[in-house]
Design a protein around this motif. Structure first.
Motif, PDB file in Angstrom:
ATOM      1  N   THR A   9     -26.534  39.767  15.202  1.00 33.72           N
ATOM      2  CA  THR A   9     -25.297  40.548  15.226  1.00 33.72           C
ATOM      3  C   THR A   9     -24.996  40.953  13.785  1.00 33.72           C
ATOM      4  OG1 THR A   9     -24.000  38.491  15.110  1.00 33.72           O
ATOM      5  CG2 THR A   9     -24.338  39.472  17.287  1.00 33.72           C
ATOM      6  N   GLU A  87     -22.533  49.193  20.115  1.00 35.25           N
ATOM      7  CA  GLU A  87     -21.372  48.512  20.676  1.00 35.25           C
ATOM      8  C   GLU A  87     -20.740  49.415  21.738  1.00 35.25           C
ATOM      9  OE1 GLU A  87     -20.003  45.974  21.651  1.00 35.25           O
ATOM     10  OE2 GLU A  87     -19.404  45.013  19.782  1.00 35.25           O
ATOM     11  N   GLY A 155     -21.626  42.418  18.205  1.00 35.43           N
ATOM     12  CA  GLY A 155     -21.143  41.204  18.853  1.00 35.43           C
ATOM     13  C   GLY A 155     -20.895  41.340  20.334  1.00 35.43           C
ATOM     14  N   GLY A 156     -20.314  42.462  20.757  1.00 38.60           N
ATOM     15  CA  GLY A 156     -20.072  42.657  22.184  1.00 38.60           C
ATOM     16  C   GLY A 156     -21.344  42.904  22.955  1.00 38.60           C
ATOM     17  N   SER A 159     -23.920  40.135  24.460  1.00 39.19           N
ATOM     18  CA  SER A 159     -23.823  39.533  25.798  1.00 39.19           C
ATOM     19  C   SER A 159     -24.807  40.170  26.762  1.00 39.19           C
ATOM     20  CB  SER A 159     -22.402  39.689  26.348  1.00 39.19           C
ATOM     21  OG  SER A 159     -21.521  38.754  25.780  1.00 39.19           O
ATOM     22  N   ALA A 177     -20.131  36.305  29.835  1.00 40.14           N
ATOM     23  CA  ALA A 177     -19.986  36.697  28.428  1.00 40.14           C
ATOM     24  C   ALA A 177     -20.588  35.607  27.550  1.00 40.14           C
ATOM     25  CB  ALA A 177     -18.529  36.922  28.061  1.00 40.14           C
ATOM     26  N   TYR A 178     -21.148  36.020  26.428  1.00 37.78           N
ATOM     27  CA  TYR A 178     -21.664  35.096  25.419  1.00 37.78           C
ATOM     28  C   TYR A 178     -21.004  35.468  24.098  1.00 37.78           C
ATOM     29  CZ  TYR A 178     -25.325  34.545  28.954  1.00 37.78           C
ATOM     30  OH  TYR A 178     -26.011  34.339  30.124  1.00 37.78           O
ATOM     31  N   ARG A 179     -20.544  34.497  23.354  1.00 41.48           N
ATOM     32  CA  ARG A 179     -19.845  34.789  22.107  1.00 41.48           C
ATOM     33  C   ARG A 179     -20.718  34.440  20.904  1.00 41.48           C
ATOM     34  NH1 ARG A 179     -14.874  36.535  22.505  1.00 41.48           N
ATOM     35  NH2 ARG A 179     -13.652  36.152  24.394  1.00 41.48           N
ATOM     36  N   ALA A 180     -20.795  35.374  19.972  1.00 39.45           N
ATOM     37  CA  ALA A 180     -21.523  35.154  18.728  1.00 39.45           C
ATOM     38  C   ALA A 180     -20.798  35.894  17.616  1.00 39.45           C
ATOM     39  CB  ALA A 180     -22.962  35.644  18.857  1.00 39.45           C
ATOM     40  N   ALA A 181     -20.586  35.228  16.512  1.00 40.70           N
ATOM     41  CA  ALA A 181     -19.842  35.802  15.394  1.00 40.70           C
ATOM     42  C   ALA A 181     -20.695  36.816  14.629  1.00 40.70           C
ATOM     43  CB  ALA A 181     -19.394  34.674  14.453  1.00 40.70           C
ATOM     44  N   THR A 186     -29.284  34.693  17.320  1.00 41.96           N
ATOM     45  CA  THR A 186     -29.483  34.114  18.647  1.00 41.96           C
ATOM     46  C   THR A 186     -30.970  34.202  18.969  1.00 41.96           C
ATOM     47  OG1 THR A 186     -27.258  34.623  19.459  1.00 41.96           O
ATOM     48  CG2 THR A 186     -29.003  34.461  21.119  1.00 41.96           C
ATOM     49  N   GLY A 203     -25.820  32.284  18.603  1.00 45.06           N
ATOM     50  CA  GLY A 203     -24.862  32.537  17.524  1.00 45.06           C
ATOM     51  C   GLY A 203     -24.955  31.604  16.338  1.00 45.06           C
TER      52      GLY A 203
END
Length: 209
Positions: A9, A87, A155-156, A159, A177-181, A186, A203
């Motif tokens: 990301t 994105e 980031g979006g 997922s 959903a998967y969250r990564a800063a 990943t 992440g």
């Protein structure tokens, strides 16, 4: 040999620090983001075996191509630009203050139609449109037989890269959903015995902390 995709990301960009909506707004990396992009390249040089040359794919937005630049230098490869890795498009909200989007955005319902939900923002993609094009990008990325691939995205959209890799139906993305800063790595892996597709690391930020 297992097959791996390293999903990056993009790190800090100007829209983050300026409080603006990203999406297709073509913001650039901040000076801090540039430093983090170099750290990402150094970490992937450690993770990818010496002698292996990965294929490098990236969103075509500036903050992603700037993230891909040190990766291109480290591995001596030219990036493949895929607009489908962008994105989500927020239509007329792109580049406006985040507070503007927060005022007019209509969240999806907890149940019922979520993928094709109208968020109330002129020109914005529906979630279905967004997910479908990222899945299309992943069809392109996984059509080769390479053991190591790097994907630079947002980031979006991460997922849907992960969901597509794990072969979840698009309908599952109504809730998943998967969250990564920003600036994270990943790792997706398919083993060579059972051919399972694993979310090995989600992440990771160890290279910039």
């Amino acid at each position: 040999m297992s097959e791996r995709i390293y999903v990056v990301t993009h790190p800090e960009a100007t829209h983050h620090v300026d409080g603006l909506v990203g999406g297709w707004y073509d913001s650039a990396l901040t000076p801090r983001g540039v430093i983090h992009a170099r750290a990402i390249a150094a970490r992937l040089r450690e993770l990818i075996p010496t002698g292996s040359v990965p294929v490098l794919y990236t969103s075509d937005l500036a903050r992603a191509t700037e993230t891909a630049r040190p990766l291109s230098d480290v591995f001596d490869v030219e990036p493949v630009l895929l607009p489908d890795l962008r994105e989500k498009s927020y239509g007329v909200a792109g580049g406006r203050p985040q507070a503007w989007l927060d005022t007019y955005f209509v969240p999806p319902p907890p149940a019922g139609e979520r993928l094709d939900h109208d968020e109330g923002i002129e020109g914005a993609e529906t979630k279905l449109e967004w997910v479908s094009r990222v899945y299309r990008a992943m069809d392109r990325i996984t059509s080769d037989s390479e053991e190591h691939r790097i994907v630079v995205t947002h980031g979006g959209s991460l997922s849907w890269v992960v969901a597509a890799w794990q072969r979840l139906p698009i309908s599952a993305c109504a809730h998943v959903a998967y969250r990564a800063a920003p600036g994270s790595i990943t790792v997706l892996e398919q083993d060579d015995v059972f051919h399972n597709r694993t979310l090995r690391t989600l992440g990771d930020l160890g290279h910039i902390l």
